[in-house]
Design an enzyme around this catalytic site. Structure first.
Site, PDB file in Angstrom:
ATOM      1  N   GLU A   1       0.827  -1.210   0.000  1.00 16.82           N
ATOM      2  CA  GLU A   1       0.000   0.000   0.000  1.00 16.82           C
ATOM      3  C   GLU A   1       0.862   1.261   0.000  1.00 16.82           C
ATOM      4  O   GLU A   1       0.531   2.250  -0.660  1.00 16.82           O
ATOM      5  CB  GLU A   1      -0.954  -0.020   1.205  1.00 16.82           C
ATOM      6  CG  GLU A   1      -2.049  -1.084   1.115  1.00 16.82           C
ATOM      7  CD  GLU A   1      -1.567  -2.496   1.458  1.00 16.82           C
ATOM      8  OE1 GLU A   1      -0.437  -2.640   1.980  1.00 16.82           O
ATOM      9  OE2 GLU A   1      -2.307  -3.464   1.192  1.00 16.82           O
TER      10      GLU A   1
ATOM     11  N   HIS B   1     -11.548  -5.852   8.568  1.00 17.38           N
ATOM     12  CA  HIS B   1     -12.285  -5.500   7.351  1.00 17.38           C
ATOM     13  C   HIS B   1     -13.488  -4.630   7.679  1.00 17.38           C
ATOM     14  O   HIS B   1     -14.485  -4.643   6.945  1.00 17.38           O
ATOM     15  CB  HIS B   1     -12.767  -6.756   6.609  1.00 17.38           C
ATOM     16  CG  HIS B   1     -11.672  -7.653   6.149  1.00 17.38           C
ATOM     17  ND1 HIS B   1     -11.014  -8.525   6.994  1.00 17.38           N
ATOM     18  CD2 HIS B   1     -11.095  -7.814   4.934  1.00 17.38           C
ATOM     19  CE1 HIS B   1     -10.098  -9.187   6.314  1.00 17.38           C
ATOM     20  NE2 HIS B   1     -10.124  -8.774   5.069  1.00 17.38           N
TER      21      HIS B   1
END
Lengths: 337, 409
Positions: free
Chosen positions: A60, A129
């Site tokens: 990322e 999540h």
């Protein structure tokens, strides 16, 4: 007018921007051939070509760093971080680089990148999540942070974000990708069909960054919400039976302070609803701003309804999630104060 | 009971500490001309010994030897020598300015001047350098105005960055010099993205980025190498191995186990190891990597082997952690002296001209510092206060507007 869910509206925005501007390109984990784990980039590589929408290594920080370099060159990269929970390896790039480049170079370089990332719970995603990290980005000077709550806004905000010359983080409420969710997890799923904001025009249009929407007008109390919580707020307001005004902030930075103060000065009460943990959450900033600017108008203490100050627990998702019942209780407290 | 030894934890230590005699005996130094020069379009698997050699052009007699000799005209070498000497003269003068209380901070690049100067002169004006804080030579080689540097260091009314950055964290887009930040390695990936953008647009511009050897441990270094390799980005990724990361010797970054150039092996890109104090070797290796990049052959990692002859910064005292005379014992010498001697051997330079140039450069620096002082040293002169609120975003939002009003500017 075409009816779209939020995934389709986002896809449509990307498709049209790729078609209109050769300097727009998309990359991220699994966004290329496959079209993204939530399907937001579905078909874009096939239609626009390999270099316009492609897969990246699982890094990322590398994704954001690459986008900043491309932005400095003159492109308008749109990157996907697969889950907002996984954006933290890129935090240094966002805070120390993307947000500061224009300032520290006295305007010689800037980073017009758009970071799309699905956030929020209600999908049994557990603590990795489900998180809502908007407050940590809103705190960073130099970053813009937006959160759509419906397909029409999703398309218009994404186009505005891509065209913006500053770095924009667009947090996409994944619980309402496919249909509005009022917080009653035990009731049947709804789709966007029939929802007025699911009517999404073709062609480029913008929802300006920094403009809140009045979702419901009222005179007794102002409810501030964004993302999934806009829909939760609507059901909570109905169930409480109060004449509440609901503001969908849509954009946390820049924040529509005028809309907020105008509403609270009218109603004299304010309840803030967000899914993220309460302590240090964006609700704290909202509460402070309302207190600073509307104190003489307030008839009751400002209430914050938020996720508990625990990690997002898998088994207790619906105990953590600040659903309509918690909002109803808060609304009654401020009305009975 | 078993007979296995107990585990021991290894903590690397440098060969010499303060009070010890500097020890570079363990260093393997190939002679000039010994390390091969592959064809620019050679396949990466044929070059896997390159990270363990050392590209050198200048031999012990100061002659340029093949196969890496770039055969540069004397004029180019004179420009390089001048920029290196100017860099050092400027560093020395501004370091003293800090000691005199004229600014808050300074960092010198003493001993490393050949690297940025050779690369700046070698690459095209349209290319982009993603610098560290120790590559002032890049700007010197391109004629960046000395007064602008001084004003930035003084954060005064003439500061081209309007007082926003710590001294020497320059930005100079027109000179192919990207904005520096104090974070280590966080722009390595920007160089890769910039280079990918050039390729995406079908342009012919390439990028060059620096990190120090200490920063090769950062995740961003490896992410940048991964992206550069995967997308064959037209970028030259440089590790300036100056042996010291503040007080940590290069072994703390892994130098005892392998070379920094060898990090390239795992990414399948060429890794060159270059004598960073040899102007000609730096030029030749950079030219090789630039040609590869422009031929769509992708990225090259270059380890520039050098020595940080000064302290890390004005806040550092290297005598506390390494032998005081270590820099003088550095087996690869001083880059300015070596280029000077080479020009003398070529009959293109002499001591008198060198002394005259040195004096002229010192005058030039002195004049620039005086001009900067006339505007004001740190705190004596400032950019307009209201400018503090500009460039947070392209257009200010209400917070910045309100707060600026609150300050009354």
């Amino acid at each position: 007018m075409p009816v779209m869910n939020m995934v389709q509206a986002l896809n449509n925005a990307l498709d049209e921007k790729l078609g209109a501007d050769p300097d727009v390109l998309i990359f991220g984990e699994d966004v290329g051939y496959f079209g993204g784990v939530f399907r937001v980039t579905d078909g874009l590589q096939a239609k626009h070509g390999l270099t316009r929408c492609f897969d990246t290594p699982i890094a990322e920080g590398g994704i954001i760093a690459t986008a900043i370099g491309m932005g400095a060159y003159g492109l308008r990269p749109v990157v996907e971080i697969q889950f907002a929970d996984y954006i933290l390896p890129a935090f240094d790039q966002l805070v120390s680089e993307a947000a500061r480049l224009r300032y520290r170079s006295n305007g010689e370089f800037w980073a017009p990148l758009t970071v799309r990332t699905p956030y929020g719970g209600g999908i049994f995603g557990g603590q990795t999540h489900s998180q809502s990290p908007e407050a940590i980005f809103a705190h960073v000077v130099g970053l813009k942070t937006v959160v759509p709550s419906n397909p029409y806004d999703a398309k218009g905000l994404l186009i505005a974000a891509i065209e913006d010359d500053d770095p924009v983080i667009m947090l996409e409420p994944k619980r309402i990708y496919n249909g509005p969710f009022d917080g009653h997890h035990d009731r049947p799923l709804k789709t966007w069909a029939g929802h007025p904001k699911a009517e999404v025009p073709t062609g480029l249009y913008r929802v300006p960054l920094g403009k809140a929407a009045v979702v419901r007008e009222g005179r007794a109390v102002t409810v501030l919400a964004y993302g999934t919580m806009v829909h939760v707020a609507l059901s909570g307001i109905d169930e409480a039976g109060v004449d509440a005004e609901l503001l969908d902030l849509r954009s946390l930075v820049p924040l529509d302070i005028e809309a907020i103060t105008a509403s609270v000065r009218k109603t004299g009460r304010c309840v803030i609803l967000h899914e993220a943990s309460r302590f240090g959450g964006f609700g704290g900033e909202l509460s402070a701003l309302v207190q600073e600017r509307c104190f003489d108008h307030l008839k009751a203490p400002i209430e914050r309804v938020a996720g508990w100050d625990t990690p997002y627990p898998h088994a207790f998702e619906w105990d953590y999630f600040p659903g309509p019942a918690r909002l109803v209780a808060a609304l009654r407290r401020v009305m009975e104060y | 009971m078993n007979n296995q030894p107990r585990l021991t934890l290894h903590i690397p230590e440098p060969p010499a500490r303060p009070g010890d005699h500097p020890d570079f005996g363990g260093m393997k130094l190939p002679k000039a001309g010994e390390t091969m020069r592959p064809d620019v379009d050679a396949a990466e698997p044929t070059m896997r010994d390159m990270p363990f050699g050392l590209i050198r052009v200048l031999d012990d007699g100061h002659n340029a030897v093949c196969p890496w000799d770039p055969h540069l005209e004397a004029d180019v070498l004179h420009r390089g020598l001048r920029a290196m000497m100017l860099t050092r003269a400027f560093d020395d003068r501004l370091f003293r300015a800090h000691r005199q209380g004229k600014t808050s901070f300074y960092m010198k690049s003493t001993g490393e001047e050949a690297i940025a100067v050779a690369q700046s002169l070698m690459l095209d004006r349209r290319d982009m350098c993603f610098p560290t804080y120790r590559v002032l030579g890049w700007l010197m080689a391109r004629g960046y105005p000395l007064l602008d540097l001084v004003n930035q260091i003084f954060s005064n009314a003439g500061d081209p960055l309007r007082g926003r950055q710590l001294p020497i964290l320059y930005s100079a887009r027109a000179y192919g010099f990207y904005s520096i930040s104090g974070n280590l390695g966080s722009r390595f990936g920007h160089a890769v993205g910039w280079a990918m953008a050039s390729a995406y647009k079908g342009d012919d511009r390439i990028a060059l980025a620096y990190v120090g050897e200490g920063t090769t441990a950062e995740g961003g270094f490896h992410e940048a190498l991964t992206f550069a390799s995967v997308y064959r980005a037209p970028v030259i990724l440089c590790v300036t191995n100056n042996q010291w990361a503040i007080s940590s010797f290069s072994g703390i970054a892994g130098a005892d186990e392998t070379t920094f150039a060898a990090k390239a092996l795992a990414y399948g890109i060429p890794g060159l190891r270059v004598d960073g104090n040899d102007f000609l070797a730096v030029w030749a290796a950079t030219q090789w990597a630039a040609e590869r990049a422009r031929l769509n052959l992708g990225a090259t990692l270059i380890e520039l082997f050098t020595y940080r002859a000064a302290g890390h910064s004005t806040a550092d005292d290297p005598a506390k952690y390494r032998p005081a005379d270590e820099a003088l014992q550095w087996p690869l010498g001083d880059p300015i002296e070596r280029l000077k001697e080479h020009l003398i051997v070529r009959g293109e330079w002499d001591e008198e001209r060198h002394a005259a140039l040195q004096a002229a450069l010192e005058d030039e620096v002195r004049a620039a510092v005086r001009a900067g002082e006339a505007i004001g040293t740190l705190g004596k002169s400032k950019p307009e206060l209201g400018s503090m609120f500009e460039d947070v975003f392209k257009e200010p939002d209400w917070r910045v507007i309100e707060q600026r009003r609150e300050m009354g500017v």
